[in-house]
Design an enzyme around this catalytic site. Structure first.
Site, PDB file in Angstrom:
ATOM      1  N   GLY A   1       0.828  -1.203   0.000  1.00  0.00           N
ATOM      2  CA  GLY A   1       0.000   0.000   0.000  1.00  0.00           C
ATOM      3  C   GLY A   1       0.856   1.243   0.000  1.00  0.00           C
TER       4      GLY A   1
ATOM      5  CB  CYS B   1       5.266  -3.839   0.178  1.00  0.00           C
ATOM      6  SG  CYS B   1       6.022  -2.200  -0.041  1.00  0.00           S
ATOM      7  CE1 TYR B   2       1.196   0.868   6.039  1.00  0.00           C
ATOM      8  CE2 TYR B   2      -0.449  -0.868   5.841  1.00  0.00           C
ATOM      9  CZ  TYR B   2       0.008   0.274   6.458  1.00  0.00           C
ATOM     10  OH  TYR B   2      -0.700   0.826   7.503  1.00  0.00           O
TER      11      TYR B   2
ATOM     12  CG  HIS C   1       5.392  -5.150  -4.616  1.00  0.00           C
ATOM     13  ND1 HIS C   1       4.111  -5.036  -4.132  1.00  0.00           N
ATOM     14  CD2 HIS C   1       6.076  -4.080  -4.139  1.00  0.00           C
ATOM     15  CE1 HIS C   1       4.014  -3.935  -3.407  1.00  0.00           C
ATOM     16  NE2 HIS C   1       5.191  -3.329  -3.398  1.00  0.00           N
TER      17      HIS C   1
ATOM     18  CD  GLU D   1       2.365  -7.891  -5.567  1.00  0.00           C
ATOM     19  OE1 GLU D   1       2.084  -6.738  -5.203  1.00  0.00           O
ATOM     20  OE2 GLU D   1       3.166  -8.619  -4.953  1.00  0.00           O
TER      21      GLU D   1
ATOM     22  CG  ASP E   1     -18.766 -10.716 -18.893  1.00  0.00           C
ATOM     23  OD1 ASP E   1     -17.811 -11.491 -19.120  1.00  0.00           O
ATOM     24  OD2 ASP E   1     -18.666  -9.474 -18.941  1.00  0.00           O
TER      25      ASP E   1
ATOM     26  CE  LYS F   1     -14.841  -9.844 -20.239  1.00  0.00           C
ATOM     27  NZ  LYS F   1     -16.276  -9.705 -20.555  1.00  0.00           N
TER      28      LYS F   1
END
Length: 525
Positions: free
Chosen positions: A64, A91-92, A181, A183, A239, A381
């Site tokens: 964050g 991180c945060y 990070h 990710e 969708d 999606k």
């Protein structure tokens, strides 16, 4: 407000991500899902007791932009550390737990942003099978500087961050923290680190698969709906089509699909939907032509949010009227996706900015008269397409590029009039024809034309023209949360431009949009 089918335990193995405000928190959830573990995003301050009810395999705290010293910084319920499940702080998320455990956090001299060289001190559990020296992506202003008062050990470091990876030694707390990070794609072995957390540390078995999700959701729909009927808003896009197929599998002829021709559709849209769902699925399909009502609602309106609001309200009115002749209808099914929820400011975290209204999220009146069924609300999606493959949805529908709920109304910038709709409809058809002819349809994620409110001077037939400017937009993306503009070959763009200017009366200039998301959105409005 209308009730929905949201649940905090949609799967038997779940690792929730607590959102501390990070821009990449959705990526964390995606990496976990890609690893075969269901994940969803919750507010950072979600009570430990609420999380415990989900029976999680583990918990991840996102990064964050805040400092742990900020008065308004996101906080966590410290009791989550006592739930007996592993916690990974990124991180945060790492800093806030380390501070809670007694470690010292210090602002660095300058914000560290970019690649860093990680040296791994312990190659077990979190860093198993990760090279001892690897590259990671940093983005922080504070960092842990002293572990003396905390029962933590260092498991990785960088030249500028001595505690880039830590682990708690207390028997009743299973905490791991990384200052970088994992990710993001800039951390080459980040996916391995997240998989190690999910499997080696949390003990997940990887049961998050679409076939199982389909069966689980089918049973959940049957249990919730009982003997009542469901009316499904069918647009013809991926969708709503997948939702219709899922509901038809679950409740059969107790599903009635309503397709609203709002006069804002792509060319031949109505015919495709009727053929697919009446012939392929044998679904009870009711087609309502509400072109005049929608066009009347949009007359003189130029603000994009107001367009969406009016379309949403008319959409609901049409549905209520259509449902009056269908006995026993209690539920309205919609193809709401997770990106829709996030962009509309209705994410689990409660911290998402309202970027743009989606007519099926947050814009429904209290007197709707139906309970909502939104079985793909937690999916991205590409995950919906996987579900569609499991359900046997035809490729012609399944791999169609997305089309916005408000239709061409948000691709006509400014006032929406029948003549302007016809211009953008013809331009859009040309764009798609050329993209398909060049075998680029499956390699692009969304391609369309936009009629701008700009006119430009041109020369046609040795005479001066002052006509419309059309923009062409093409993007590549996996989850539609972020997107990059597609590098369409110049010769294809040249054919598109030439055909539009020659075949569509009222257009004398074509431009190509080279903006990524963020900072732009995919649609122009």
């Amino acid at each position: 407000m209308p009730s929905t089918n949201q649940s905090l335990d949609p799967h038997d193995e779940i690792i929730p991500v607590l959102d501390c405000g990070g821009q990449t928190m959705q990526l964390i959830a995606r990496r976990l899902r890609e690893a075969g573990v269901f994940s969803m995003i919750l507010s950072s301050d979600t009570p430990a007791e609420e999380i415990k009810k989900m029976n999680p395999k583990g918990i991840v705290l996102s990064g964050g932009p805040s400092s742990v010293f900020d008065e308004e910084a996101p906080r966590i319920d410290p009791e989550i550390l006592k739930l007996g499940v592993p916690v990974l702080g990124i991180c945060y998320g790492m800093q806030i737990v380390c501070q809670e455990l007694g470690a010292s956090i210090t602002p660095v001299d300058h914000r560290e942003f970019g690649r860093a060289n990680l040296e791994i001190a312990d190659e077990s559990d979190l860093f198993e099978a990760v090279p001892q020296r690897t590259t990671v992506w940093m983005n922080h202003g504070d960092q842990v500087t002293d572990l003396a008062a905390a029962n933590l050990e260092t498991i990785a470091s960088t030249p500028t961050c001595p505690f880039a990876g830590v682990r708690c030694l207390e028997n009743d707390i299973r905490f791991y923290g990384v200052q970088f990070h994992p990710e993001v794609t800039h951390t080459p072995h980040g996916t391995d680190i997240i998989r190690n957390f999910a499997y080696e540390i949390c003990g997940s078995t990887g049961t998050w698969h679409m076939a199982e999700f389909a069966e689980t959701e089918i049973e959940a729909i049957r249990e919730r709906v009982g003997k009542d009927r469901v009316i499904c808003g069918l647009s013809g896009g991926v969708d709503s089509s997948v939702v219709a197929a899922l509901l038809h599998r679950a409740i059969g002829d107790r599903l009635t699909c309503v397709f609203v021709d709002n006069g804002l559709l792509r060319k031949n849209e109505r015919q495709l939907v009727e053929t697919t769902f009446r012939d392929h699925f044998s679904v009870d399909l009711r087609v309502v032509d509400a072109t005049e009502q929608f066009h009347s609602d949009l007359a003189g309106v130029t603000d994009p949010q107001e367009k969406r609001r009016r379309i949403g309200h008319r959409f609901v009115d049409v549905f209520k009227e259509a449902a009056e002749g269908i006995e026993g209808v209690k539920y309205l099914a919609q193809g709401t996706l997770y990106p829709d929820v996030i962009e509309s400011g209705h994410g689990h975290s409660g911290k998402s900015a309202n970027i743009k209204l989606h007519h099926n999220v947050g814009g429904l009146p209290e007197d709707l008269g139906f309970d909502l069924v939104e079985p793909v609300r937690e999916l991205f999606k590409d995950e919906v397409r996987k579900l569609g493959e499991v359900l046997g949805v035809p490729d012609a529908i399944l791999w169609r590029h997305p089309f916005p709920g408000p239709g061409l109304a948000v691709r006509v910038l400014g006032e929406v009039r029948p003549d302007r709709l016809e211009i953008v409809r013809e331009c859009d058809e040309i764009v798609l024809e050329e993209i398909i002819a060049a075998d680029l349809y499956r390699s692009t994620s969304q391609v369309f034309a936009v009629l701008t409110p700009i006119q430009s001077v041109g020369v046609m037939g040795d005479g001066r023209t002052y006509e419309n400017v059309v923009a062409v937009r093409a993007v590549e993306t996996r989850d539609f949360m972020t997107a990059d503009w597609a590098r369409i070959p110049f010769d294809v763009l040249a054919r598109i431009s030439n055909r539009i200017i020659n075949e569509v009366r009222g257009v004398n200039r074509v431009v190509y949009d080279i903006s990524s998301k963020p900072p732009a959105t995919i649609e122009w409005e």
